[in-house]
Design a protein around this motif. Structure first.
Motif, PDB file in Angstrom:
ATOM      1  N   LEU A  82     -42.082  35.916 -49.108  1.00 40.07           N
ATOM      2  CA  LEU A  82     -42.743  34.678 -49.508  1.00 40.07           C
ATOM      3  C   LEU A  82     -44.024  34.490 -48.704  1.00 40.07           C
ATOM      4  CD1 LEU A  82     -42.758  31.781 -50.823  1.00 40.07           C
ATOM      5  CD2 LEU A  82     -41.405  31.041 -48.845  1.00 40.07           C
ATOM      6  N   TYR A  83     -45.150  34.355 -49.390  1.00 38.67           N
ATOM      7  CA  TYR A  83     -46.403  33.928 -48.772  1.00 38.67           C
ATOM      8  C   TYR A  83     -46.530  32.432 -49.051  1.00 38.67           C
ATOM      9  CZ  TYR A  83     -48.410  38.671 -48.110  1.00 38.67           C
ATOM     10  OH  TYR A  83     -48.680  39.964 -47.710  1.00 38.67           O
ATOM     11  N   THR A  84     -46.739  31.633 -48.017  1.00 40.08           N
ATOM     12  CA  THR A  84     -46.761  30.190 -48.213  1.00 40.08           C
ATOM     13  C   THR A  84     -47.846  29.530 -47.386  1.00 40.08           C
ATOM     14  OG1 THR A  84     -45.486  28.134 -47.974  1.00 40.08           O
ATOM     15  CG2 THR A  84     -44.947  29.921 -46.464  1.00 40.08           C
ATOM     16  N   THR A  85     -48.505  28.540 -47.986  1.00 44.92           N
ATOM     17  CA  THR A  85     -49.447  27.712 -47.244  1.00 44.92           C
ATOM     18  C   THR A  85     -48.744  26.473 -46.689  1.00 44.92           C
ATOM     19  OG1 THR A  85     -50.115  26.408 -49.176  1.00 44.92           O
ATOM     20  CG2 THR A  85     -51.323  28.449 -48.754  1.00 44.92           C
ATOM     21  N   ARG A  86     -47.486  26.289 -47.032  1.00 44.22           N
ATOM     22  CA  ARG A  86     -46.711  25.175 -46.495  1.00 44.22           C
ATOM     23  C   ARG A  86     -46.175  25.563 -45.128  1.00 44.22           C
ATOM     24  NH1 ARG A  86     -43.196  21.411 -50.179  1.00 44.22           N
ATOM     25  NH2 ARG A  86     -44.258  20.004 -48.762  1.00 44.22           N
ATOM     26  N   GLU A  87     -46.194  24.627 -44.203  1.00 44.34           N
ATOM     27  CA  GLU A  87     -45.657  24.893 -42.876  1.00 44.34           C
ATOM     28  C   GLU A  87     -44.214  25.378 -43.012  1.00 44.34           C
ATOM     29  OE1 GLU A  87     -47.024  24.890 -39.987  1.00 44.34           O
ATOM     30  OE2 GLU A  87     -48.951  23.911 -40.365  1.00 44.34           O
ATOM     31  N   PRO A  88     -43.879  26.508 -42.387  1.00 42.97           N
ATOM     32  CA  PRO A  88     -42.533  27.072 -42.551  1.00 42.97           C
ATOM     33  C   PRO A  88     -41.410  26.102 -42.224  1.00 42.97           C
ATOM     34  CG  PRO A  88     -43.984  28.679 -41.546  1.00 42.97           C
ATOM     35  CD  PRO A  88     -44.773  27.394 -41.611  1.00 42.97           C
TER      36      PRO A  88
END
Length: 333
Positions: free
Chosen positions: A22-28
């Motif tokens: 998963l590539y995410t711009t949301r804070e993990p």
């Protein structure tokens, strides 16, 4: 710099084939409870890469060698950018199509909303008695010197302006922006929570902010000062005249070159399940995208959300024009 989370030292719960990246711009930290629940339920290990900026550009640069399976971000404009960059693939999933309303997903299945945040009105408990409101009323001269709002160039407001254009056209939107600017109590800027702070401080009487910030403030997650900010405001779910409340989303897509495309779809299917939707509501104070799943009690207390029926893809076409109009009227100056 993007930081890799979970690639090293992650418990081995499954074989190498049973994983998804998963590539995410949301804070993990905001999505970890959901990913942990998915792994426990499915046995599929989630490898998470936090990409603060330039998600579409990064995946495009990686090309066919990209390890990304799922791309997750906030703001529907970012999801449209992924489509425009050609880094996502269409998905056919009965679970996604049943859970996500058609206006909150790409018509070709290239991205799907996972949760909602409404653009709501914060209003002083002491100085107003508002129970209903329209976005059009923000430009009413009776609010001169009484409105607070963050930058017109912030994606949250650019999306709202774009929706206004979709409803009323460019010329009327320009006049509306001029009216809103004329009503500002201070220079547009800061964050949504600062709008509530400045209402408490008697700088303004009303302002626009996202719904989930109300949950963060009133729950105490933002600290004791923010509890006071949250308690100083009433929240009204505004609508467009003849429409509903403007929403933005968090959402996700399957990467074009996903090595584990089947597991990517499994993850998206899980994220719109009742279990995951309840977690979204509990952890992040966001509205579930799936009908019938309850919102957090703080958010539910704001009233019944009637989502504006405009298609997010259609609104997205006006983002550039919205930004240009904000500049044209010198909204932030």
């Amino acid at each position: 710099m993007a930081c890799l989370i979970g690639m090293a030292g992650f418990p081995t719960l499954a074989s190498a084939a049973e994983e998804v990246t998963l590539y995410t711009t949301r804070e993990p930290g905001l999505i970890k409870p959901l990913l942990d629940a998915f792994t426990e339920k499915s046995g599929v290990n989630v490898r998470t890469l936090f990409v603060k900026d330039g998600l579409a550009e990064r995946v495009a640069a990686e090309g066919a060698n990209s390890p990304a399976d799922v791309l997750m971000t906030v703001d529907f404009g970012n999801l449209i950018d992924l489509v425009d960059k050609g880094v996502v693939q269409p998905v056919k999933s009965p679970a996604l199509e049943a859970a996500v309303p058609a206006n909150l997903r790409d018509a070709e299945g290239r991205w799907f909303a996972l949760s909602l945040r409404a653009r709501v009105l914060y209003a002083s408990k002491e100085r107003t008695k508002l129970t209903s409101f329209t976005y059009e009323e923000l430009a009413d001269p009776k609010w001169k010197g009484k409105v607070c709002i963050r930058s017109g160039q912030h994606p949250y407001n650019t999306a709202l302006i774009a929706n206004y254009i979709a409803k009323h056209g460019e010329a009327k939107t320009e006049e509306w922006l001029k009216g809103v600017k004329a009503n500002l109590a201070r220079k547009a800027g800061g964050g949504d929570r600062e709008v509530a702070r400045d209402i408490l401080g008697d700088i303004c009487d009303i302002g626009i902010g996202n719904s989930y910030y109300v949950g963060l403030m009133r729950s105490g997650k933002g600290g004791p000062d923010q509890v006071k900010w949250g308690e100083a405001i009433n929240v009204v779910l505004p609508t467009f005249a003849g429409g509903g409340t403007h929403v933005n989303i968090s959402g996700a897509a399957v990467a074009k070159n996903a090595p584990n495309a089947d597991n990517a779809v499994k993850l998206l299917d899980f994220l719109v399940s009742d279990e995951a939707q309840e977690l979204y509501a509990k952890v992040n104070f966001e509205y579930p995208v799936k009908a019938g799943v309850p919102a957090d009690p703080i958010i539910a207390s704001l009233g019944t959300l009637t989502v504006d029926p405009s298609e997010l893809t259609a609104i997205g076409r006006y983002r550039k024009v919205a930004s240009e109009l904000a500049d044209k009227v010198a909204f932030d100056d």
